[in-house]
Design a protein around this motif. Structure first.
Motif, mmCIF file in Angstrom:
data_model
loop_
_atom_site.group_PDB
_atom_site.id
_atom_site.type_symbol
_atom_site.label_atom_id
_atom_site.label_comp_id
_atom_site.label_asym_id
_atom_site.label_seq_id
_atom_site.Cartn_x
_atom_site.Cartn_y
_atom_site.Cartn_z
ATOM 1 N N SER A 31 19.224 -32.475 13.721
ATOM 2 C CA SER A 31 18.714 -33.187 12.549
ATOM 3 C C SER A 31 17.347 -33.806 12.853
ATOM 4 O O SER A 31 16.557 -34.054 11.969
ATOM 5 C CB SER A 31 19.723 -34.215 12.056
ATOM 6 O OG SER A 31 19.492 -35.469 12.638
ATOM 7 N N LYS A 32 17.059 -34.004 14.136
ATOM 8 C CA LYS A 32 15.737 -34.531 14.518
ATOM 9 C C LYS A 32 14.717 -33.402 14.715
ATOM 10 O O LYS A 32 13.628 -33.423 14.154
ATOM 11 C CB LYS A 32 15.848 -35.340 15.826
ATOM 12 C CG LYS A 32 15.951 -36.841 15.572
ATOM 13 C CD LYS A 32 15.730 -37.618 16.865
ATOM 14 C CE LYS A 32 17.046 -37.794 17.613
ATOM 15 N NZ LYS A 32 16.976 -37.601 19.044
ATOM 16 N N ASP A 33 15.105 -32.390 15.541
ATOM 17 C CA ASP A 33 14.132 -31.356 15.958
ATOM 18 C C ASP A 33 14.229 -30.080 15.134
ATOM 19 O O ASP A 33 13.412 -29.178 15.301
ATOM 20 C CB ASP A 33 14.383 -30.973 17.435
ATOM 21 C CG ASP A 33 14.428 -32.196 18.311
ATOM 22 O OD1 ASP A 33 13.811 -33.216 17.936
ATOM 23 O OD2 ASP A 33 15.097 -32.144 19.362
ATOM 24 N N GLY A 34 15.257 -29.979 14.304
ATOM 25 C CA GLY A 34 15.466 -28.726 13.572
ATOM 26 C C GLY A 34 16.494 -27.869 14.280
ATOM 27 O O GLY A 34 16.650 -27.946 15.496
ATOM 28 N N LEU A 35 17.202 -27.046 13.483
ATOM 29 C CA LEU A 35 18.174 -26.117 14.056
ATOM 30 C C LEU A 35 17.436 -25.073 14.890
ATOM 31 O O LEU A 35 16.280 -24.735 14.585
ATOM 32 C CB LEU A 35 18.942 -25.415 12.944
ATOM 33 C CG LEU A 35 20.074 -26.206 12.289
ATOM 34 C CD1 LEU A 35 20.484 -25.533 10.987
ATOM 35 C CD2 LEU A 35 21.263 -26.314 13.239
ATOM 36 N N LEU A 36 18.115 -24.570 15.882
ATOM 37 C CA LEU A 36 17.481 -23.572 16.764
ATOM 38 C C LEU A 36 16.963 -22.374 15.964
ATOM 39 O O LEU A 36 15.817 -21.960 16.119
ATOM 40 C CB LEU A 36 18.503 -23.129 17.817
ATOM 41 C CG LEU A 36 18.052 -22.069 18.806
ATOM 42 C CD1 LEU A 36 16.784 -22.510 19.547
ATOM 43 C CD2 LEU A 36 19.167 -21.750 19.803
ATOM 44 N N GLU A 37 17.816 -21.854 15.026
ATOM 45 C CA GLU A 37 17.371 -20.681 14.260
ATOM 46 C C GLU A 37 16.178 -21.007 13.370
ATOM 47 O O GLU A 37 15.296 -20.176 13.148
ATOM 48 C CB GLU A 37 18.524 -20.072 13.445
ATOM 49 C CG GLU A 37 19.178 -20.983 12.420
ATOM 50 C CD GLU A 37 20.423 -21.665 12.962
ATOM 51 O OE1 GLU A 37 20.337 -22.232 14.074
ATOM 52 O OE2 GLU A 37 21.475 -21.639 12.285
ATOM 53 N N ALA A 38 16.101 -22.280 12.918
ATOM 54 C CA ALA A 38 14.979 -22.666 12.058
ATOM 55 C C ALA A 38 13.675 -22.696 12.858
ATOM 56 O O ALA A 38 12.625 -22.244 12.398
ATOM 57 C CB ALA A 38 15.255 -24.024 11.429
#
Ligand code: PHE
Length: 496
Positions: free
Chosen positions: A72-79
């Motif tokens: 939720s802080k850095d973004g999902l890996l796939e995103a």
């Protein structure tokens, strides 16, 4: 109505909307209570009275896991991978450049995710089947994680497919069972008349005044729970040593003895010479005895100094040969802190040589001892004498046995011993948990002691230790514990 004020308050609150299913938060705000225990407690009482029903709801709550918080802080890996991918020229979308933008441990799972989204490796570069669909899927997933970042959500409110997708991934979300309660009025509850629910004055304490006034007839009483946990009251109590001394005192008084006292400061003459302790005795040195420098001497009646000199030097007319040593009257006058309470009993005889007496005293004595588990430089002795024409050894022994059995030690034995001032001399032991413990000395005063005091009667005499007895009774194995001001430990000691 037998309801307490809290129950009345909760009922009044619920009657403001009689058909409502009340949540905890709603009841707290309607009643103005700050603590949910009031709701739980009053709710249970109202349920018992048949006025309210308590409804338990089990729900599954979804929260972000550790990886979910990161996403939720850095973004999902796939995103993150997808953002990178679309920002590169197609020919630069190689595995090795991708790997260099990711953390080491992300490369493996990253490739897995891409495959599942329909991205494949074709002659060294990554190629997507349907870019807009992938963008949508990733967007939905990111939105789902975002929606949980403000706190837990009930599972039933969330997209089922997303929940099942993320449940299969490591530590992104967590599912937890929770019970929440709500409260609703029963039929009977809805019928209660709000005007009957005014607060009542309730009586918490039944006093003599209340009973005499007759007001109790119409009074409402506060219910109380006799099983509720309560603090153990720890009021004041006598120090165990004081209590023990009291007990010993009442035993001797009961046995027909009178109590005597004496000063801490004494002359060496009364403390030692009167007891036929030779002036060269090792116990008389500075290492063993506290001599005073101020005053360095105290007055001793010349009459006794003369008699002790004669007895010590050649036995006077006691039938004894004495110690055969020169007696120093100046040494007799030296002042010291008494090393035993036997000084009190000999002085008592000197003051009452023609009166039969049975006296005892419990007093503090002083010796140069280094402090350890079994020694203190100040301690107590239980002293006593029987001074009368028929006094004898069996009388002495039975007196001590009686005393100790009244203290709870029925098994007493005596053994031959030596003191310069008694003949015979006996040591007194008591049996404790299968072991004989030495608790004191005793004997019949020698003529060298009694003659200068002005009596011809025999004297049974004893001096017993108090602290060792206290340790047995209180179950201590370190004498220092008796005098440490540790309130908690003192509180735990048995009451005598
Ligand atoms: N005074 C001795 C002691 O301090 C005890 C004792 C008293 C012995 C009287 C005999 C007679 O240990």
């Amino acid at each position: 109505m037998g309801l307490g004020n809290n129950e009345r308050r909760m009922l009044r609150a619920m009657l403001s909307e009689p058909s409502k299913d009340w949540s905890l938060e709603e009841l707290l705000s309607e009643t103005g209570w700050g603590d949910q225990v009031h709701v739980a407690g009053s709710g249970a009482a109202l349920e018992d009275a048949g006025l309210v029903s308590v409804i338990e709801n089990r729900v599954t709550v979804v929260t972000l896991g550790e990886e979910g918080e990161k996403a939720s802080k850095d973004g999902l890996l796939e995103a993150r991978i997808w953002d990178w991918l679309v920002s590169q020229k197609p020919e630069d979308r190689t595995m090795s450049t991708l790997s260099s933008t990711l953390e080491r441990h992300e490369a493996g799972p990253g490739v897995g995710l891409l495959k599942a989204l329909g991205i494949s490796l074709e002659s060294g570069t990554l190629v997507a089947d349907d870019e807009s669909q992938i963008t949508t899927v990733i967007g939905n997933r990111s939105a789902f994680i975002d929606s949980l970042s403000n706190g837990p959500k009930e599972k039933s409110e969330l997209d089922e497919e997303m929940v099942s997708h993320f449940s299969g991934r490591k530590e992104l979300i967590m599912l937890e069972e929770k019970v929440s309660r709500s409260w609703a009025l029963t039929k009977k509850g809805k019928k209660t008349n709000a005007s009957e629910l005014e607060d009542v004055e309730m009586i918490g304490e039944v006093t003599p005044e209340l009973l005499q006034s007759e007001a109790w007839r119409d009074a409402e009483f506060k219910p109380f729970d006799v099983n509720a946990p309560a603090p153990t009251p720890s009021g004041g109590r006598p120090h165990p040593m004081i209590a023990l001394i009291e007990m010993i005192r009442s035993i001797f008084l009961e046995m027909g003895f009178s109590e005597i006292e004496g000063d801490f400061i004494q002359s060496a003459g009364w403390n030692m010479d009167s007891l036929f302790i030779p002036q060269s005795h090792p116990a008389r040195t500075m290492q063993d005895t506290f001599y005073l420098s101020e005053p360095a001497q105290v007055d001793v009646d010349e009459h006794y100094l003369d008699l002790w000199r004669k007895v010590h030097e050649h036995g006077h007319d006691t039938g004894s040969k004495g110690w055969g040593l020169d007696f120093d009257k100046e040494e007799s006058k030296r002042s010291l802190l008494r090393t035993h309470t036997t000084v009190n009993t000999v002085r008592h005889i000197a003051e009452n040589p023609h009166e039969p007496s049975r006296v005892f005293g419990i007093g503090r004595v002083f010796r140069q001892e280094s402090i350890d588990r079994t020694h203190l430089p100040e301690f107590y002795q239980i002293e006593g004498i029987i001074h009368e024409p028929e006094a004898n050894l069996p009388m002495l022994i039975s007196t001590l046995k009686t005393f100790y059995s009244k203290m709870g030690f029925p098994d007493v034995r005596v053994r031959p011993a030596y003191f310069p001032y008694t003949e015979p001399s006996v040591e007194v032991d008591v049996l404790w948990k299968g072991e004989w413990l030495e608790l004191g000395g005793s004997g019949i005063f020698r003529p060298e002691v009694t003659e200068p005091l002005g009596t011809e009667w025999p004297v049974c005499a004893w001096g017993l230790g108090l602290e060792r007895l206290a340790m047995l009774i209180l179950g201590l194995d370190d004498i220092r514990e008796l005098y440490q001001p540790d309130l908690e430990r003192l509180d735990r000691m048995p009451i005598l």
